[in-house]
Design an enzyme around this catalytic site. Structure first.
Site, PDB file in Angstrom:
ATOM      1  N   SER A  26       0.829  -1.203   0.000  1.00  0.00           N
ATOM      2  CA  SER A  26       0.000   0.000   0.000  1.00  0.00           C
ATOM      3  C   SER A  26       0.865   1.256   0.000  1.00  0.00           C
ATOM      4  O   SER A  26       1.871   1.346   0.712  1.00  0.00           O
ATOM      5  CB  SER A  26      -0.895   0.021   1.240  1.00  0.00           C
ATOM      6  OG  SER A  26      -1.529   1.280   1.337  1.00  0.00           O
ATOM      7  N   SER A  28      -0.448   4.124   0.882  1.00  0.00           N
ATOM      8  CA  SER A  28      -1.104   5.082   1.778  1.00  0.00           C
ATOM      9  C   SER A  28      -0.150   5.677   2.827  1.00  0.00           C
ATOM     10  O   SER A  28      -0.218   6.881   3.088  1.00  0.00           O
ATOM     11  CB  SER A  28      -2.317   4.436   2.451  1.00  0.00           C
ATOM     12  OG  SER A  28      -3.298   4.174   1.471  1.00  0.00           O
ATOM     13  N   LYS A  77     -13.777  -3.612   3.204  1.00  0.00           N
ATOM     14  CA  LYS A  77     -14.577  -2.379   3.166  1.00  0.00           C
ATOM     15  C   LYS A  77     -16.030  -2.577   3.624  1.00  0.00           C
ATOM     16  O   LYS A  77     -16.613  -1.679   4.212  1.00  0.00           O
ATOM     17  CB  LYS A  77     -14.549  -1.766   1.760  1.00  0.00           C
ATOM     18  CG  LYS A  77     -13.176  -1.187   1.403  1.00  0.00           C
ATOM     19  CD  LYS A  77     -13.205  -0.470   0.067  1.00  0.00           C
ATOM     20  CE  LYS A  77     -11.830   0.042  -0.290  1.00  0.00           C
ATOM     21  NZ  LYS A  77     -11.834   0.851  -1.530  1.00  0.00           N
ATOM     22  N   ASP A 114     -13.946   7.186  -1.821  1.00  0.00           N
ATOM     23  CA  ASP A 114     -13.502   6.712  -3.146  1.00  0.00           C
ATOM     24  C   ASP A 114     -14.179   7.470  -4.295  1.00  0.00           C
ATOM     25  O   ASP A 114     -13.525   7.897  -5.243  1.00  0.00           O
ATOM     26  CB  ASP A 114     -13.783   5.213  -3.303  1.00  0.00           C
ATOM     27  CG  ASP A 114     -12.841   4.364  -2.476  1.00  0.00           C
ATOM     28  OD1 ASP A 114     -11.698   4.787  -2.237  1.00  0.00           O
ATOM     29  OD2 ASP A 114     -13.254   3.267  -2.070  1.00  0.00           O
ATOM     30  N   ALA A 140     -19.483  -4.332 -11.681  1.00  0.00           N
ATOM     31  CA  ALA A 140     -20.642  -4.168 -10.793  1.00  0.00           C
ATOM     32  C   ALA A 140     -20.327  -4.684  -9.395  1.00  0.00           C
ATOM     33  O   ALA A 140     -21.216  -5.086  -8.656  1.00  0.00           O
ATOM     34  CB  ALA A 140     -21.854  -4.908 -11.381  1.00  0.00           C
ATOM     35  N   GLY A 141     -19.035  -4.648  -9.019  1.00  0.00           N
ATOM     36  CA  GLY A 141     -18.631  -5.042  -7.674  1.00  0.00           C
ATOM     37  C   GLY A 141     -18.583  -3.827  -6.758  1.00  0.00           C
ATOM     38  O   GLY A 141     -19.173  -2.778  -7.040  1.00  0.00           O
ATOM     39  N   GLY A 142     -17.848  -3.984  -5.663  1.00  0.00           N
ATOM     40  CA  GLY A 142     -17.766  -2.914  -4.673  1.00  0.00           C
ATOM     41  C   GLY A 142     -17.137  -1.648  -5.217  1.00  0.00           C
ATOM     42  O   GLY A 142     -17.558  -0.537  -4.869  1.00  0.00           O
ATOM     43  N   ALA A 143     -16.133  -1.791  -6.070  1.00  0.00           N
ATOM     44  CA  ALA A 143     -15.448  -0.605  -6.606  1.00  0.00           C
ATOM     45  C   ALA A 143     -16.408   0.225  -7.451  1.00  0.00           C
ATOM     46  O   ALA A 143     -16.423   1.463  -7.371  1.00  0.00           O
ATOM     47  CB  ALA A 143     -14.237  -1.033  -7.418  1.00  0.00           C
ATOM     48  N   TYR A 229      -4.340   1.000 -11.029  1.00  0.00           N
ATOM     49  CA  TYR A 229      -3.096   1.698 -11.336  1.00  0.00           C
ATOM     50  C   TYR A 229      -1.969   0.722 -11.066  1.00  0.00           C
ATOM     51  O   TYR A 229      -2.154  -0.309 -10.411  1.00  0.00           O
ATOM     52  CB  TYR A 229      -2.939   2.955 -10.466  1.00  0.00           C
ATOM     53  CG  TYR A 229      -3.159   2.667  -9.004  1.00  0.00           C
ATOM     54  CD1 TYR A 229      -2.126   2.194  -8.208  1.00  0.00           C
ATOM     55  CD2 TYR A 229      -4.421   2.810  -8.426  1.00  0.00           C
ATOM     56  CE1 TYR A 229      -2.343   1.889  -6.875  1.00  0.00           C
ATOM     57  CE2 TYR A 229      -4.646   2.496  -7.097  1.00  0.00           C
ATOM     58  CZ  TYR A 229      -3.595   2.041  -6.329  1.00  0.00           C
ATOM     59  OH  TYR A 229      -3.815   1.717  -5.019  1.00  0.00           O
ATOM     60  N   GLY A 251      -5.560   5.066 -12.529  1.00  0.00           N
ATOM     61  CA  GLY A 251      -6.227   5.717 -11.397  1.00  0.00           C
ATOM     62  C   GLY A 251      -5.342   6.282 -10.294  1.00  0.00           C
ATOM     63  O   GLY A 251      -5.774   6.359  -9.139  1.00  0.00           O
TER      64      GLY A 251
HETATM   65  P1  ATR Z   1     -14.328  -5.010  -6.312  1.00  0.00           P
HETATM   66  O1  ATR Z   1     -14.685  -4.725  -4.908  1.00  0.00           O
HETATM   67  O2  ATR Z   1     -12.897  -4.768  -6.679  1.00  0.00           O
HETATM   68  O3  ATR Z   1     -15.254  -4.374  -7.276  1.00  0.00           O
HETATM   69  P2  ATR Z   1     -15.688  -7.541  -6.721  1.00  0.00           P
HETATM   70  O4  ATR Z   1     -16.852  -7.120  -5.880  1.00  0.00           O
HETATM   71  O5  ATR Z   1     -15.147  -8.928  -6.597  1.00  0.00           O
HETATM   72  O6  ATR Z   1     -14.412  -6.620  -6.445  1.00  0.00           O
HETATM   73  O7  ATR Z   1     -16.043  -7.234  -8.234  1.00  0.00           O
HETATM   74  C1  ATR Z   1     -15.133  -7.490  -9.262  1.00  0.00           C
HETATM   75  C2  ATR Z   1     -15.708  -6.916 -10.553  1.00  0.00           C
HETATM   76  O8  ATR Z   1     -14.753  -7.109 -11.598  1.00  0.00           O
HETATM   77  C3  ATR Z   1     -16.970  -7.596 -11.002  1.00  0.00           C
HETATM   78  O9  ATR Z   1     -17.753  -6.663 -11.712  1.00  0.00           O
HETATM   79  C4  ATR Z   1     -16.427  -8.702 -11.932  1.00  0.00           C
HETATM   80  O10 ATR Z   1     -17.374  -9.171 -12.854  1.00  0.00           O
HETATM   81  P3  ATR Z   1     -18.407 -10.360 -12.444  1.00  0.00           P
HETATM   82  O11 ATR Z   1     -19.460  -9.708 -11.573  1.00  0.00           O
HETATM   83  O12 ATR Z   1     -18.961 -10.852 -13.731  1.00  0.00           O
HETATM   84  O13 ATR Z   1     -17.582 -11.364 -11.706  1.00  0.00           O
HETATM   85  C5  ATR Z   1     -15.354  -7.918 -12.624  1.00  0.00           C
HETATM   86  N1  ATR Z   1     -14.319  -8.746 -13.242  1.00  0.00           N
HETATM   87  C6  ATR Z   1     -13.312  -9.398 -12.636  1.00  0.00           C
HETATM   88  N2  ATR Z   1     -12.538 -10.024 -13.538  1.00  0.00           N
HETATM   89  C7  ATR Z   1     -13.069  -9.757 -14.764  1.00  0.00           C
HETATM   90  C8  ATR Z   1     -12.723 -10.101 -16.101  1.00  0.00           C
HETATM   91  N3  ATR Z   1     -11.648 -10.868 -16.387  1.00  0.00           N
HETATM   92  N4  ATR Z   1     -13.500  -9.634 -17.117  1.00  0.00           N
HETATM   93  C9  ATR Z   1     -14.566  -8.867 -16.843  1.00  0.00           C
HETATM   94  N5  ATR Z   1     -14.959  -8.500 -15.603  1.00  0.00           N
HETATM   95  C10 ATR Z   1     -14.209  -8.930 -14.578  1.00  0.00           C
END
Ligand code: ATR
Length: 288
Positions: A26, A28, A77, A114, A140-143, A229, A251
């Site tokens: 990190s 930070s 998080k 963030d 569509a994950g946490g980020a 990044y 980023g």
């Molecule tokens: P984060 O908190 O980093 O967002 P996460 O909640 O595990 O982590 O979400 C990861 C995201 O990256 C998801 O949108 C995932 O897509 P899926 O919901 O289909 O799993 C996406 N992701 C990870 N690897 C990927 C890849 N090789 N191609 C496309 N999307 C990917």
């Protein structure tokens, strides 16, 4: 501008930390030490590598020992949101916390800086307007979730959330539907659409992979932003450039701006970020 108290009763510097797993790489501590020096604040900032099962106990212990604040990174998080006594509105909407601050009564405030970090980097550092622009958010994950409300607050024309797993994109769009024009879809549903701004919020870069969105969504004047990044350009940034996008950036600015927002919450002063970005650019370390 007000300045928070610099020293505890015993004269030692205020303690801060970043909690993650793993966390060794990190940046930070480096960023916050530069902020502290620049603003004349006396504080210590260290790394805390904490296993998920020990998160609550270790973080409570840190604050019980006089700690004033922590940054929270992967994979904690959502856990941090559960630990906070109160959440800011943006943390509540994000469903996750990247900043915990000790309050006078000993309870913990949870915030999420963030999205504000992304918006600040885009609109101020990079001069990319968001208002009235069309945005494609990949992931569509946490980020991804953490940046949707701050982007919608700037009144874009629309945000399309696209994800490898289409259902997750649709579900996320439904959460934010009351805040603006937002839709969710799979990669295959994007044909014939193009966007002013594309933000990669997937974790694909971590494995060197690319999200397989159709190349047609990228125009020469599409601004591409990778929330990831690393040393050199990310795979997504390189790909966008190969597809002819004139502006594609990793980023780093979001990393520094979210840190500055945390610092402001803790210390009551917002540091300048440009000198820190310059220092990071000249620093030959692995990013994380
Ligand atoms: P984060 O908190 O980093 O967002 P996460 O909640 O595990 O982590 O979400 C990861 C995201 O990256 C998801 O949108 C995932 O897509 P899926 O919901 O289909 O799993 C996406 N992701 C990870 N690897 C990927 C890849 N090789 N191609 C496309 N999307 C990917």
């Amino acid at each position: 501008m007000g300045r928070a108290q610099n020293y505890d009763m015993d004269g030692s510097a205020d303690q801060y930390a970043v909690v993650g797993h793993p966390v060794a790489h990190s940046l930070s501590p480096f960023i916050h030490s530069l902020f502290a020096r620049q603003t004349g604040q006396s504080l210590t900032y260290r790394l805390m590598d904490v296993e998920p099962e020990q998160f609550a106990e270790r973080v409570r212990g840190f604050f019980a020992g006089g700690g004033r604040g922590v940054n929270v990174t992967l994979p904690h998080k959502v856990r941090a949101a559960a630990l906070a006594s109160e959440l800011t509105e943006r943390a509540r909407l994000a469903g996750a916390v990247n900043t915990l601050a000790a309050r006078r009564d000993g309870t913990l405030l949870g915030d999420n800086t963030d999205g504000a970090g992304l918006v600040q980097d885009l609109t101020v550092n990079l001069g990319m307007p968001v208002t009235q622009r069309s945005i494609l958010l990949i992931g569509a994950g946490g980020a991804a979730r953490g940046v949707i409300a701050p982007l919608l607050a700037l009144r874009p024309q629309r945000i399309v959330i696209t994800n490898r797993t289409a259902e997750r994109a649709a579900a996320l769009a439904a959460v934010f539907a009351g805040l603006g024009e937002v839709q969710g879809c799979g990669f295959g549903d994007l044909d014939a659409q193009s966007f002013d701004l594309i933000v990669n919020a997937t974790s694909a870069s971590l494995t060197g992979a690319l999200p397989e969105v159709p190349a047609g969504v990228f125009r020469a004047d599409t601004f591409c932003y990778d929330m990831a990044y690393g040393r050199g350009d990310t795979p997504f940034v390189n790909w966008a450039r190969e597809l002819g996008c004139r502006r594609a950036v990793p980023g780093w600015g979001m990393l520094v701006e979210q840190a500055a927002e945390s610092f402001r919450l803790w210390r009551g002063v917002r540091p300048l970020t440009a000198p820190v970005l310059t220092a990071l650019a000249g620093r030959a370390t692995p990013a994380g």
